[in-house]
Design a protein around this motif. Structure first.
Motif, PDB file in Angstrom:
ATOM      1  N   GLU A  94       6.388 -43.003  -3.952  1.00 54.58           N
ATOM      2  CA  GLU A  94       5.618 -42.281  -4.962  1.00 54.58           C
ATOM      3  C   GLU A  94       5.756 -43.077  -6.262  1.00 54.58           C
ATOM      4  O   GLU A  94       6.819 -43.605  -6.576  1.00 54.58           O
ATOM      5  CB  GLU A  94       6.157 -40.859  -5.079  1.00 54.58           C
ATOM      6  CG  GLU A  94       5.287 -39.922  -5.876  1.00 54.58           C
ATOM      7  CD  GLU A  94       5.612 -39.954  -7.357  1.00 54.58           C
ATOM      8  OE1 GLU A  94       4.668 -39.824  -8.145  1.00 54.58           O
ATOM      9  OE2 GLU A  94       6.794 -40.120  -7.707  1.00 54.58           O
ATOM     10  N   VAL A  95       4.677 -43.186  -7.007  1.00 59.20           N
ATOM     11  CA  VAL A  95       4.645 -44.027  -8.210  1.00 59.20           C
ATOM     12  C   VAL A  95       5.759 -43.662  -9.190  1.00 59.20           C
ATOM     13  O   VAL A  95       6.493 -44.534  -9.648  1.00 59.20           O
ATOM     14  CB  VAL A  95       3.255 -43.950  -8.891  1.00 59.20           C
ATOM     15  CG1 VAL A  95       3.293 -44.633 -10.249  1.00 59.20           C
ATOM     16  CG2 VAL A  95       2.190 -44.583  -8.013  1.00 59.20           C
ATOM     17  N   GLY A  96       5.907 -42.396  -9.513  1.00 58.69           N
ATOM     18  CA  GLY A  96       6.935 -41.979 -10.467  1.00 58.69           C
ATOM     19  C   GLY A  96       8.337 -42.342 -10.009  1.00 58.69           C
ATOM     20  O   GLY A  96       9.163 -42.811 -10.801  1.00 58.69           O
ATOM     21  N   GLU A  97       8.613 -42.150  -8.738  1.00 59.55           N
ATOM     22  CA  GLU A  97       9.924 -42.478  -8.175  1.00 59.55           C
ATOM     23  C   GLU A  97      10.186 -43.987  -8.264  1.00 59.55           C
ATOM     24  O   GLU A  97      11.264 -44.426  -8.631  1.00 59.55           O
ATOM     25  CB  GLU A  97       9.974 -42.015  -6.717  1.00 59.55           C
ATOM     26  CG  GLU A  97      11.259 -42.340  -6.003  1.00 59.55           C
ATOM     27  CD  GLU A  97      11.206 -41.973  -4.519  1.00 59.55           C
ATOM     28  OE1 GLU A  97      12.129 -42.398  -3.805  1.00 59.55           O
ATOM     29  OE2 GLU A  97      10.258 -41.288  -4.085  1.00 59.55           O
ATOM     30  N   MET A  98       9.172 -44.793  -7.929  1.00 60.37           N
ATOM     31  CA  MET A  98       9.328 -46.234  -7.978  1.00 60.37           C
ATOM     32  C   MET A  98       9.579 -46.728  -9.399  1.00 60.37           C
ATOM     33  O   MET A  98      10.437 -47.560  -9.646  1.00 60.37           O
ATOM     34  CB  MET A  98       8.074 -46.916  -7.393  1.00 60.37           C
ATOM     35  CG  MET A  98       8.339 -48.328  -6.948  1.00 60.37           C
ATOM     36  SD  MET A  98       7.489 -49.664  -7.785  1.00 60.37           S
ATOM     37  CE  MET A  98       7.579 -49.453  -9.479  1.00 60.37           C
ATOM     38  N   LEU A  99       8.829 -46.162 -10.360  1.00 64.33           N
ATOM     39  CA  LEU A  99       9.004 -46.567 -11.758  1.00 64.33           C
ATOM     40  C   LEU A  99      10.397 -46.188 -12.262  1.00 64.33           C
ATOM     41  O   LEU A  99      11.039 -46.970 -12.966  1.00 64.33           O
ATOM     42  CB  LEU A  99       7.929 -45.922 -12.632  1.00 64.33           C
ATOM     43  CG  LEU A  99       6.507 -46.445 -12.426  1.00 64.33           C
ATOM     44  CD1 LEU A  99       5.512 -45.581 -13.183  1.00 64.33           C
ATOM     45  CD2 LEU A  99       6.382 -47.898 -12.819  1.00 64.33           C
ATOM     46  N   GLU A 100      10.859 -44.995 -11.886  1.00 65.59           N
ATOM     47  CA  GLU A 100      12.197 -44.551 -12.302  1.00 65.59           C
ATOM     48  C   GLU A 100      13.272 -45.488 -11.754  1.00 65.59           C
ATOM     49  O   GLU A 100      14.190 -45.884 -12.477  1.00 65.59           O
ATOM     50  CB  GLU A 100      12.428 -43.126 -11.794  1.00 65.59           C
ATOM     51  CG  GLU A 100      13.684 -42.484 -12.338  1.00 65.59           C
ATOM     52  CD  GLU A 100      13.799 -41.036 -11.882  1.00 65.59           C
ATOM     53  OE1 GLU A 100      14.874 -40.688 -11.361  1.00 65.59           O
ATOM     54  OE2 GLU A 100      12.817 -40.282 -12.044  1.00 65.59           O
TER      55      GLU A 100
END
Length: 126
Positions: A94-100
């Motif tokens: 998931e984009v948010g998880e990867m960015l975090e």
């Protein structure tokens, strides 16, 4: 540091570099991620077509890294020649998880490639 995320759906980092319709562009600092824009690119029809690969790379020319679900070796080599590092995501995220996760890596112990980019850009905590 500006990055591109390959996506089929704009929810996950799951796209093939040569075939993804969307590149989600973010600016990353130790303070967080700032969404920049979504860029569209037409899929590469012939894997070894230099013009098609270069057109696709031009879409993300200002990025230092691209994260994708798969990338053919020819495209990876061309990106590297243009100064864009590639990260192959073995599992969609998931984009948010990867960015975090990326921001945490930058804060705690950045991998050598990211450390090099940060040094070159003289990125400082905001």
């Amino acid at each position: 540091m500006r990055i591109a995320l390959c996506s089929k759906t704009m929810e996950f980092v799951d796209g093939n570099f040569n075939k993804s319709k969307y590149f989600m562009i973010y600016d990353i600092t130790t303070a967080g991620a700032q969404f920049v824009e979504i860029r569209e690119a037409k899929p590469i029809e012939r894997i070894l077509d230099e013009d098609e690969i270069n057109e696709r790379i031009d879409v993300i020319h200002d990025c230092k890294m691209v994260f994708c679900g798969h990338i053919p070796r020819t495209s990876k080599a061309r990106l590297l020649n243009r100064g864009i590092f590639t990260v192959w995501m073995r599992h969609q995220k998931e984009v948010g998880e990867m960015l975090e996760e990326l921001i945490n890596h930058i804060r705690i112990n950045p991998p050598p490639v990211i450390r090099k980019i940060l040094t070159e850009e003289k990125l400082r905590e905001v």
